[in-house]
Design a protein around this motif. Structure first.
Motif, PDB file in Angstrom:
ATOM      1  N   SER A 234       0.947  -1.286   0.095  1.00  0.00           N
ATOM      2  CA  SER A 234      -0.056  -0.020   0.009  1.00  0.00           C
ATOM      3  C   SER A 234       0.980   1.361  -0.080  1.00  0.00           C
ATOM      4  O   SER A 234       0.503   2.170  -0.559  1.00  0.00           O
ATOM      5  N   LEU A 235       2.024   1.262   0.827  1.00  0.00           N
ATOM      6  CA  LEU A 235       2.799   2.449   0.778  1.00  0.00           C
ATOM      7  C   LEU A 235       3.370   2.710  -0.713  1.00  0.00           C
ATOM      8  O   LEU A 235       3.259   3.864  -1.142  1.00  0.00           O
ATOM      9  N   ARG A 236       3.571   1.576  -1.277  1.00  0.00           N
ATOM     10  CA  ARG A 236       4.463   1.818  -2.637  1.00  0.00           C
ATOM     11  C   ARG A 236       3.108   2.267  -3.663  1.00  0.00           C
ATOM     12  O   ARG A 236       3.556   3.244  -4.408  1.00  0.00           O
ATOM     13  N   ASP A 237       2.183   1.525  -3.559  1.00  0.00           N
ATOM     14  CA  ASP A 237       1.078   2.041  -4.278  1.00  0.00           C
ATOM     15  C   ASP A 237       0.409   3.489  -4.240  1.00  0.00           C
ATOM     16  O   ASP A 237       0.146   4.171  -5.229  1.00  0.00           O
ATOM     17  N   HIS A 238       0.276   4.029  -2.935  1.00  0.00           N
ATOM     18  CA  HIS A 238      -0.045   5.075  -2.716  1.00  0.00           C
ATOM     19  C   HIS A 238       1.011   6.337  -3.035  1.00  0.00           C
ATOM     20  O   HIS A 238       0.709   7.068  -3.793  1.00  0.00           O
ATOM     21  N   ALA A 239       2.439   6.038  -2.872  1.00  0.00           N
ATOM     22  CA  ALA A 239       3.210   7.029  -3.188  1.00  0.00           C
ATOM     23  C   ALA A 239       3.326   7.106  -4.709  1.00  0.00           C
ATOM     24  O   ALA A 239       3.542   8.134  -5.377  1.00  0.00           O
ATOM     25  N   ALA A 240       3.422   5.822  -5.477  1.00  0.00           N
ATOM     26  CA  ALA A 240       3.393   5.863  -6.965  1.00  0.00           C
ATOM     27  C   ALA A 240       2.255   6.362  -7.413  1.00  0.00           C
ATOM     28  O   ALA A 240       2.366   7.175  -8.471  1.00  0.00           O
ATOM     29  N   PHE A 241       1.190   6.321  -6.858  1.00  0.00           N
ATOM     30  CA  PHE A 241      -0.004   6.939  -7.447  1.00  0.00           C
ATOM     31  C   PHE A 241       0.081   8.452  -7.520  1.00  0.00           C
ATOM     32  O   PHE A 241      -0.045   9.230  -8.528  1.00  0.00           O
TER      33      PHE A 241
END
Ligand SMILES: [Zn+2]
Length: 302
Positions: A234-241
């Motif tokens: 989730s951390l990676r997904d949110h930051a990438a978004f």
């Protein structure tokens, strides 16, 4: 007898949003997280349900100084408790005026209703904590783990209850929703959110191989490996978004709109009941999360 009890502070009338944990040792109860100043009545009622008054709690630990975790430290200190806090958070508990003023700029008229009265903790009732400290109180031993990423100064507290290895993780293991454990609600507020640092913290928690986690939001996680791996993703997904949209030249308000929509879609795909959406999605405060991530990426790219 279970030695760990959860007090649901029902912040702003919402059950399952903020917990205060009471661990009962041979010498008495120890409190982990006080919650905000606005829920001291619920805190007192929760203690009474366990047969305690606030004055029975002689030791209070807080993972970090944000109001939803530590806002009632001064109130507990007023009943005589010692308060254990990260060495760099200490001065803000002794004198909360700077935190209160900056929160007032963000929350305006909602400040008092949200967070209540934030009282100072007298200096001589404060104890500073450092990474790997081992603190023995009331017949319990707590190991202190430096766990930054959500906040720069954040600790998790590890202990052993009848052979079960548990950790009180504050916001370091993000939030947990027991009815839809696949959805991870992440608080990424400015100015301290740090993606790489937070990922390293999650890996540290993984390496400890805890049997159970107690995030402050909310309840206990019985499958730490699955939860922590979702937190990393989730951390990676949110930051990438957010990064993709910054790269595409979107301004912050436009990113907030898209992010809020994306959260709702992710939540419903993960099975979050629609009636919980307002709390876990709208109240997560997409604008604050985006501000934290935009600040993080801009600083990194500067
Ligand atoms: Zn926090």
């Amino acid at each position: 007898m279970t030695a760990i009890h959860t007090i649901d502070l029902e912040h702003r009338g919402t059950p399952g949003s903020i917990a205060s944990y009471i661990v009962i040792g041979t010498g008495g109860p120890v409190m982990i997280e006080t919650g905000p100043g606005s829920t001291v009545d619920t805190l007192e009622r929760g203690l009474a349900d366990l047969g305690f008054t606030p004055a029975d709690v002689r030791h209070v630990f807080v993972t970090h100084i944000h109001f939803d975790h530590a806002g009632a430290c001064g109130w507990m200190a007023g009943h005589g408790a010692r308060v254990y806090v990260h060495e760099f958070g200490r001065r803000h508990l002794a004198d909360p005026s700077r935190l209160v003023n900056s929160a007032r700029r963000i929350y305006g008229n909602e400040m008092d209703e949200r967070w209540g009265e934030i009282l100072p903790v007298p200096e001589d009732q404060l104890e500073s904590l450092h990474d790997l400290d081992s603190i023995e109180v009331e017949g319990l031993r707590f190991r202190v783990l430096e766990t930054p990423g959500h906040a720069r100064h954040h600790h998790a507290f590890a202990t052993d209850i009848d052979g079960v290895r548990v950790a009180f993780t504050g916001d370091a293991a993000a939030c947990f929703i027991d009815v839809s454990p696949e959805y991870i609600s992440l608080p990424t507020p400015p100015p301290e959110f740090q993606l790489g640092t937070w990922l390293a913290t999650v890996r540290r928690l993984e390496s400890e191989r805890f049997d159970r986690l107690y995030p402050t939001h909310f309840g206990h996680v019985d499958d730490p490996p699955a939860h922590l791996s979702r937190v990393k993703q989730s951390l990676r997904d949110h930051a990438a978004f957010v990064l993709e949209r910054l790269d595409a030249g979107l301004d912050e308000p436009a990113i907030v709109d898209e992010y809020a929509e994306w959260l709702v879609a992710r939540a419903s795909a993960a099975g979050v009941p629609p009636e919980l959406e307002p709390f876990y999605i709208t109240d997560t405060n997409p604008a604050m999360n985006v501000a934290g991530m935009v600040r993080y990426w801009n600083k990194l790219r500067a």
